[in-house]
Motif scaffolding. Structure first.
Motif, PDB file in Angstrom:
ATOM      1  N   VAL A  37       0.843  -1.203   0.000  1.00 16.25           N
ATOM      2  CA  VAL A  37       0.000   0.000   0.000  1.00 16.25           C
ATOM      3  C   VAL A  37       0.879   1.254   0.000  1.00 16.25           C
ATOM      4  O   VAL A  37       0.625   2.200  -0.755  1.00 16.25           O
ATOM      5  CB  VAL A  37      -0.978   0.004   1.200  1.00 16.25           C
ATOM      6  CG1 VAL A  37      -1.689   1.340   1.330  1.00 16.25           C
ATOM      7  CG2 VAL A  37      -1.995  -1.130   1.053  1.00 16.25           C
ATOM      8  N   LEU A  38       1.926   1.267   0.821  1.00 15.49           N
ATOM      9  CA  LEU A  38       2.819   2.425   0.868  1.00 15.49           C
ATOM     10  C   LEU A  38       3.481   2.665  -0.487  1.00 15.49           C
ATOM     11  O   LEU A  38       3.517   3.797  -0.973  1.00 15.49           O
ATOM     12  CB  LEU A  38       3.887   2.225   1.950  1.00 15.49           C
ATOM     13  CG  LEU A  38       4.928   3.330   2.112  1.00 15.49           C
ATOM     14  CD1 LEU A  38       4.266   4.665   2.437  1.00 15.49           C
ATOM     15  CD2 LEU A  38       5.925   2.953   3.200  1.00 15.49           C
ATOM     16  N   PHE A  39       3.961   1.615  -1.107  1.00 15.14           N
ATOM     17  CA  PHE A  39       4.627   1.779  -2.394  1.00 15.14           C
ATOM     18  C   PHE A  39       3.646   2.239  -3.472  1.00 15.14           C
ATOM     19  O   PHE A  39       3.969   3.092  -4.290  1.00 15.14           O
ATOM     20  CB  PHE A  39       5.324   0.482  -2.826  1.00 15.14           C
ATOM     21  CG  PHE A  39       6.187   0.677  -4.039  1.00 15.14           C
ATOM     22  CD1 PHE A  39       7.402   1.326  -3.940  1.00 15.14           C
ATOM     23  CD2 PHE A  39       5.765   0.238  -5.276  1.00 15.14           C
ATOM     24  CE1 PHE A  39       8.198   1.536  -5.054  1.00 15.14           C
ATOM     25  CE2 PHE A  39       6.546   0.441  -6.404  1.00 15.14           C
ATOM     26  CZ  PHE A  39       7.773   1.083  -6.294  1.00 15.14           C
ATOM     27  N   ALA A 111      16.839  11.312   1.066  1.00 18.35           N
ATOM     28  CA  ALA A 111      16.797  10.967  -0.359  1.00 18.35           C
ATOM     29  C   ALA A 111      16.687  12.215  -1.222  1.00 18.35           C
ATOM     30  O   ALA A 111      17.369  12.342  -2.243  1.00 18.35           O
ATOM     31  CB  ALA A 111      15.630  10.016  -0.637  1.00 18.35           C
ATOM     32  N   ARG A 112      15.834  13.135  -0.814  1.00 15.73           N
ATOM     33  CA  ARG A 112      15.659  14.361  -1.605  1.00 15.73           C
ATOM     34  C   ARG A 112      16.895  15.255  -1.554  1.00 15.73           C
ATOM     35  O   ARG A 112      17.274  15.854  -2.551  1.00 15.73           O
ATOM     36  CB  ARG A 112      14.424  15.112  -1.135  1.00 15.73           C
ATOM     37  CG  ARG A 112      13.160  14.415  -1.577  1.00 15.73           C
ATOM     38  CD  ARG A 112      11.949  15.246  -1.345  1.00 15.73           C
ATOM     39  NE  ARG A 112      10.784  14.564  -1.907  1.00 15.73           N
ATOM     40  CZ  ARG A 112       9.555  14.861  -1.577  1.00 15.73           C
ATOM     41  NH1 ARG A 112       9.314  15.822  -0.716  1.00 15.73           N
ATOM     42  NH2 ARG A 112       8.558  14.195  -2.120  1.00 15.73           N
ATOM     43  N   LEU A 119      11.834   6.777  -7.681  1.00 13.23           N
ATOM     44  CA  LEU A 119      11.760   5.342  -7.400  1.00 13.23           C
ATOM     45  C   LEU A 119      12.690   4.973  -6.243  1.00 13.23           C
ATOM     46  O   LEU A 119      12.291   4.248  -5.321  1.00 13.23           O
ATOM     47  CB  LEU A 119      12.108   4.520  -8.643  1.00 13.23           C
ATOM     48  CG  LEU A 119      12.124   2.999  -8.438  1.00 13.23           C
ATOM     49  CD1 LEU A 119      10.740   2.510  -7.996  1.00 13.23           C
ATOM     50  CD2 LEU A 119      12.565   2.289  -9.706  1.00 13.23           C
ATOM     51  N   LEU A 120      13.906   5.469  -6.245  1.00 10.04           N
ATOM     52  CA  LEU A 120      14.834   5.188  -5.155  1.00 10.04           C
ATOM     53  C   LEU A 120      14.352   5.838  -3.863  1.00 10.04           C
ATOM     54  O   LEU A 120      14.462   5.243  -2.781  1.00 10.04           O
ATOM     55  CB  LEU A 120      16.243   5.671  -5.520  1.00 10.04           C
ATOM     56  CG  LEU A 120      17.371   5.239  -4.584  1.00 10.04           C
ATOM     57  CD1 LEU A 120      17.383   3.723  -4.406  1.00 10.04           C
ATOM     58  CD2 LEU A 120      18.696   5.720  -5.126  1.00 10.04           C
ATOM     59  N   VAL A 125      11.977   5.072   1.457  1.00  9.32           N
ATOM     60  CA  VAL A 125      10.859   5.305   2.379  1.00  9.32           C
ATOM     61  C   VAL A 125      10.280   3.972   2.853  1.00  9.32           C
ATOM     62  O   VAL A 125      10.012   3.781   4.042  1.00  9.32           O
ATOM     63  CB  VAL A 125       9.781   6.184   1.702  1.00  9.32           C
ATOM     64  CG1 VAL A 125       8.462   6.128   2.447  1.00  9.32           C
ATOM     65  CG2 VAL A 125      10.282   7.624   1.604  1.00  9.32           C
ATOM     66  N   ASN A 126      10.092   3.025   1.942  1.00  7.03           N
ATOM     67  CA  ASN A 126       9.572   1.710   2.320  1.00  7.03           C
ATOM     68  C   ASN A 126      10.510   1.011   3.309  1.00  7.03           C
ATOM     69  O   ASN A 126      10.059   0.426   4.295  1.00  7.03           O
ATOM     70  CB  ASN A 126       9.375   0.826   1.090  1.00  7.03           C
ATOM     71  CG  ASN A 126       8.014   1.021   0.479  1.00  7.03           C
ATOM     72  OD1 ASN A 126       7.745   2.066  -0.110  1.00  7.03           O
ATOM     73  ND2 ASN A 126       7.149   0.048   0.607  1.00  7.03           N
TER      74      ASN A 126
END
Length: 160
Positions: A37-39, A111-112, A119-120, A125-126
């Motif tokens: 669900v998160l992805f 990440a940002r 995608l990465l 995050v996952n």
């Protein structure tokens, strides 16, 4: 080494051992639901921020998790007791969610700030969500077994 196997097998044949295995399997299902669900919500459809997507994923996964743990792992049936079962379950779910929100926010910020592609970023995050919920996993087992679903006297050996 053989005595270790006997010890592990002996523990696995107790009620608490079987319950622990069922809890682990229910947790695997819950984690899979959360991660998918998160992805989908964050990574694929980009519906919400990572944090809001994490809240949605946790809320969706908590429903089957509650019933799998209560009915299957601990063998409880009938109506749930609101104050002894439902409220503590959701409090523990939100405890995990709180920790997960911190790690997810950190992961997305990291990440940002490093220019990761989306995608990465989504995979990062996952992973952060997974690690956070893993930290509270063991504590939840004891809370479920001691205060919510288990009976303290259920630690005898399963009859064959």
């Amino acid at each position: 080494m053989q005595s270790l196997y006997r010890t592990v097998y002996g523990w696995l044949t107790t009620r608490i051992g079987v319950t622990a295995i069922k809890y682990a399997m229910a947790s695997v299902i819950s984690v899979m639901v959360t991660e998918v669900v998160l992805f989908l919500v964050f990574g694929v459809f980009r519906l919400f921020s990572a944090e809001v997507s994490n809240i949605v994923a946790t809320g969706v996964a908590a429903i089957p998790s509650y019933y799998l743990n209560r009915n299957w792992a601990w063998g409880k049936s009938g109506r749930s007791h609101f104050l002894r079962e439902v409220v503590p379950f959701w409090l523990l779910a939100f405890l995990g969610l709180g920790l997960s929100l911190v790690t997810v926010g950190f992961a997305q910020s990291f990440a940002r700030s490093h220019g990761f592609p989306h995608l990465l970023d989504a995979l990062f995050v996952n992973f952060a969500s997974l690690v956070a919920f893993g930290v509270v996993w063991v504590g939840k087992f004891f809370a479920f077994n001691i205060w919510m679903f288990g009976e303290r006297s259920q630690q005898g050996v399963i009859s064959r």
